[in-house]
Design a protein around this motif. Sequence first.
Motif, short mmCIF file in Angstrom:
data_model
loop_
_atom_site.label_atom_id
_atom_site.label_comp_id
_atom_site.label_asym_id
_atom_site.label_seq_id
_atom_site.Cartn_x
_atom_site.Cartn_y
_atom_site.Cartn_z
N ALA A 1 10.15 14.16 -21.91
CA ALA A 1 10.14 15.98 -21.36
C ALA A 1 8.81 15.01 -20.88
CB ALA A 1 9.41 16.95 -21.62
N LEU A 2 7.47 14.59 -21.53
CA LEU A 2 6.37 13.95 -20.80
C LEU A 2 6.12 13.03 -20.08
CD1 LEU A 2 4.17 14.25 -24.53
CD2 LEU A 2 3.65 16.02 -22.39
N LEU A 3 7.32 12.54 -20.41
CA LEU A 3 6.99 11.65 -19.33
C LEU A 3 7.70 12.02 -17.68
CD1 LEU A 3 7.15 8.17 -18.58
CD2 LEU A 3 9.23 8.29 -19.69
N GLU A 4 7.87 12.95 -18.06
CA GLU A 4 9.28 13.30 -17.32
C GLU A 4 7.63 13.93 -16.07
OE1 GLU A 4 11.73 17.03 -15.16
OE2 GLU A 4 12.26 15.48 -17.29
N ILE A 5 7.24 14.79 -16.76
CA ILE A 5 5.47 15.33 -16.30
C ILE A 5 5.15 14.86 -15.53
CG2 ILE A 5 4.19 17.08 -17.05
CD1 ILE A 5 5.84 18.14 -18.91
N PHE A 6 4.60 13.71 -16.39
CA PHE A 6 4.08 12.44 -15.82
C PHE A 6 3.96 11.69 -14.52
CE2 PHE A 6 2.70 11.49 -20.58
CZ PHE A 6 1.57 13.34 -20.63
N GLN A 7 5.25 12.16 -14.60
CA GLN A 7 6.24 11.29 -13.41
C GLN A 7 6.17 12.04 -11.84
OE1 GLN A 7 9.64 8.67 -13.24
NE2 GLN A 7 9.68 9.59 -15.78
N ARG A 8 5.92 13.66 -12.51
CA ARG A 8 6.75 14.44 -11.51
C ARG A 8 5.00 14.78 -10.43
NH1 ARG A 8 9.37 20.33 -12.54
NH2 ARG A 8 11.39 19.32 -14.37
N GLU A 9 3.88 14.21 -11.77
CA GLU A 9 2.42 14.57 -11.37
C GLU A 9 1.70 13.45 -10.93
OE1 GLU A 9 0.47 16.05 -14.67
OE2 GLU A 9 0.80 17.87 -13.78
N LYS A 10 2.66 11.86 -10.54
CA LYS A 10 2.17 10.93 -10.43
C LYS A 10 1.17 10.21 -10.99
CE LYS A 10 3.92 11.19 -5.95
NZ LYS A 10 5.30 10.91 -6.09
N GLU A 11 0.68 10.86 -12.03
CA GLU A 11 0.01 10.42 -13.12
C GLU A 11 0.55 8.54 -14.06
OE1 GLU A 11 -1.63 13.13 -15.69
OE2 GLU A 11 -1.03 14.27 -14.89
N TRP A 12 0.84 7.81 -13.42
CA TRP A 12 1.04 6.41 -13.82
C TRP A 12 0.49 6.00 -14.58
CZ3 TRP A 12 5.19 7.14 -11.54
CH2 TRP A 12 5.53 8.03 -9.92
N GLU A 13 -0.51 5.96 -15.10
CA GLU A 13 -1.17 5.56 -16.30
C GLU A 13 -0.71 6.62 -17.64
OE1 GLU A 13 -5.93 5.41 -15.62
OE2 GLU A 13 -5.30 3.97 -14.52
N ARG A 14 -0.47 7.48 -17.63
CA ARG A 14 0.06 8.54 -18.86
C ARG A 14 1.50 8.84 -18.23
NH1 ARG A 14 -1.97 14.26 -17.90
NH2 ARG A 14 -2.04 14.53 -20.38
N ALA A 15 2.08 8.20 -17.41
CA ALA A 15 3.43 7.52 -17.85
C ALA A 15 3.45 6.56 -18.64
CB ALA A 15 3.69 7.61 -16.28
N ILE A 16 2.71 5.40 -18.00
CA ILE A 16 2.93 4.06 -18.98
C ILE A 16 2.46 4.11 -20.50
CG2 ILE A 16 1.97 1.76 -19.53
CD1 ILE A 16 0.94 1.82 -16.42
N GLU A 17 2.00 4.96 -20.62
CA GLU A 17 1.56 5.27 -22.38
C GLU A 17 2.30 6.34 -23.16
OE1 GLU A 17 -2.05 7.91 -22.36
OE2 GLU A 17 -3.64 6.02 -21.15
N ALA A 18 3.07 6.72 -21.99
CA ALA A 18 4.18 7.91 -22.72
C ALA A 18 5.72 7.12 -22.77
CB ALA A 18 4.60 9.07 -21.68
N ALA A 19 5.68 6.08 -22.38
CA ALA A 19 6.79 5.02 -21.59
C ALA A 19 6.56 4.43 -23.05
CB ALA A 19 7.00 4.23 -20.41
N VAL A 20 5.79 3.30 -23.62
CA VAL A 20 5.41 2.78 -24.49
C VAL A 20 5.84 3.66 -25.33
CG1 VAL A 20 3.64 1.89 -25.89
CG2 VAL A 20 3.75 1.52 -23.31
N ALA A 21 5.87 4.75 -26.08
CA ALA A 21 5.41 5.81 -26.89
C ALA A 21 6.67 5.68 -27.64
CB ALA A 21 4.43 7.67 -27.06
N LEU A 22 7.78 6.27 -26.62
CA LEU A 22 9.17 6.61 -26.35
C LEU A 22 9.90 4.98 -27.02
CD1 LEU A 22 10.39 8.22 -23.01
CD2 LEU A 22 10.87 8.74 -26.23
N GLN A 23 9.43 3.82 -26.69
CA GLN A 23 9.90 2.35 -26.73
C GLN A 23 9.33 2.53 -28.29
OE1 GLN A 23 9.94 -0.64 -23.49
NE2 GLN A 23 8.91 -0.76 -24.62
#
Length: 391
Positions: free
Chosen positions: A146-168
């Motif tokens: 859900a956090l990854l979805e939020i960061f993508q909606r807000e176009k916060e790409w650096e935070r999206a990268i961190e969230a995607a790495v954490a998911l992995q």
Amino acid sequence: MDFELWWLLGIPAFFALGWIAARVDIRQLVSESRTLPRGYFKGLNHLLNEQPDKAIDSFIEIVKLDPETVELHFALGNLFRRRGETERAIRVHQNLLSRPDLPAEERAHAEYELGQDYLKAGLLDRAEETYKRLIGSSYEVQARRALLEIFQREKEWERAIEAAVALQEAGAGNRQKEISQFYCELAQDALVRMHPEDAMPLLDKAVQADRSSVRATILVGDVQLAQGDVAGALATWRRVEHQSVPHTALLAQRLMDGYRKLGKAEEGVSLLKSYLEQASSIDLLEVVFKAVIELDGVEAAKQLVVAELRRTPTLLGLDKLLEARMMDAPANVVSELSLVQNLVHSYTTRLARYQCGHCGFKARQFYWHCPGCSRWDSYPPRRSEELNVMN
């Protein structure tokens, strides 16, 4: 012989034990069902009959009579959220969280549902805070998604990268293709701000994350062009033909413009024609058509379109042929051709759409990130009519 007789005598006993166990289970089930309020069964019946409004009324009555029913709170909150009544859903889940005796697992569940309510309501800051509280709980993976979805909606790409790495790292699957797209978004932003020097390191990371990324290759060429290296940009863009020939249609105009700048327009046309033979595309045909008219005249352009129509018969191609015919038609024929061409063109404008391969969302322009389902790289680089003809 005695052994076989013993087993024969034991079979009726096993059946008797099974019958007794079944009777006990049935009595227990009947006893438990009698303790449930009638409204529960009414609400369940309404749900089965697809009557969510009546189901909500039934469940509200039960919750009033027995506020300890945790599962019914969850059912009620989900029904409110599905109907778009997010404020009522939020109140239901907040009410659950206010209970000091709520078990840890149920509390985590309520937090997650509350985050879903905030997300549905567009309250992204509150949703983010709620999901962060779930890190370390049994709902951690769902919260990180859900956090990854939020960061993508807000176009916060650096935070999206961190969230995607954490998911992995949490074992939620490979996210390398998404991570590559996020780096591409950051590089695209740098190019828009006229800072190509900032874009290249980001694209290096995009390629490291996904070496097959067509988008990263295209953007590397864009950076080289912005830095004045036309030949380098052309060489980079041509690498796309080895990754995905259909995607060369997205580069057609860039390639043609680049070859013109180097004074090699004929070489550019020849290259694009070879792409057209490998992967038919109305967008590619459009660029080649204009270039052929410029270099070789209208008759050569007509022959090009006729050959393409024979290979891939589409209304989009017919529209282009009629346009070519009108260029050198006699004055008395032009008006008639114009009527036909206008009719065909008005219809083809509805067909000239890119279509998401996952949700079917159609758009006039090509997207790397579907506006409908938020999937990455889900658009084929061909118009929907061309895809239908190919299928």
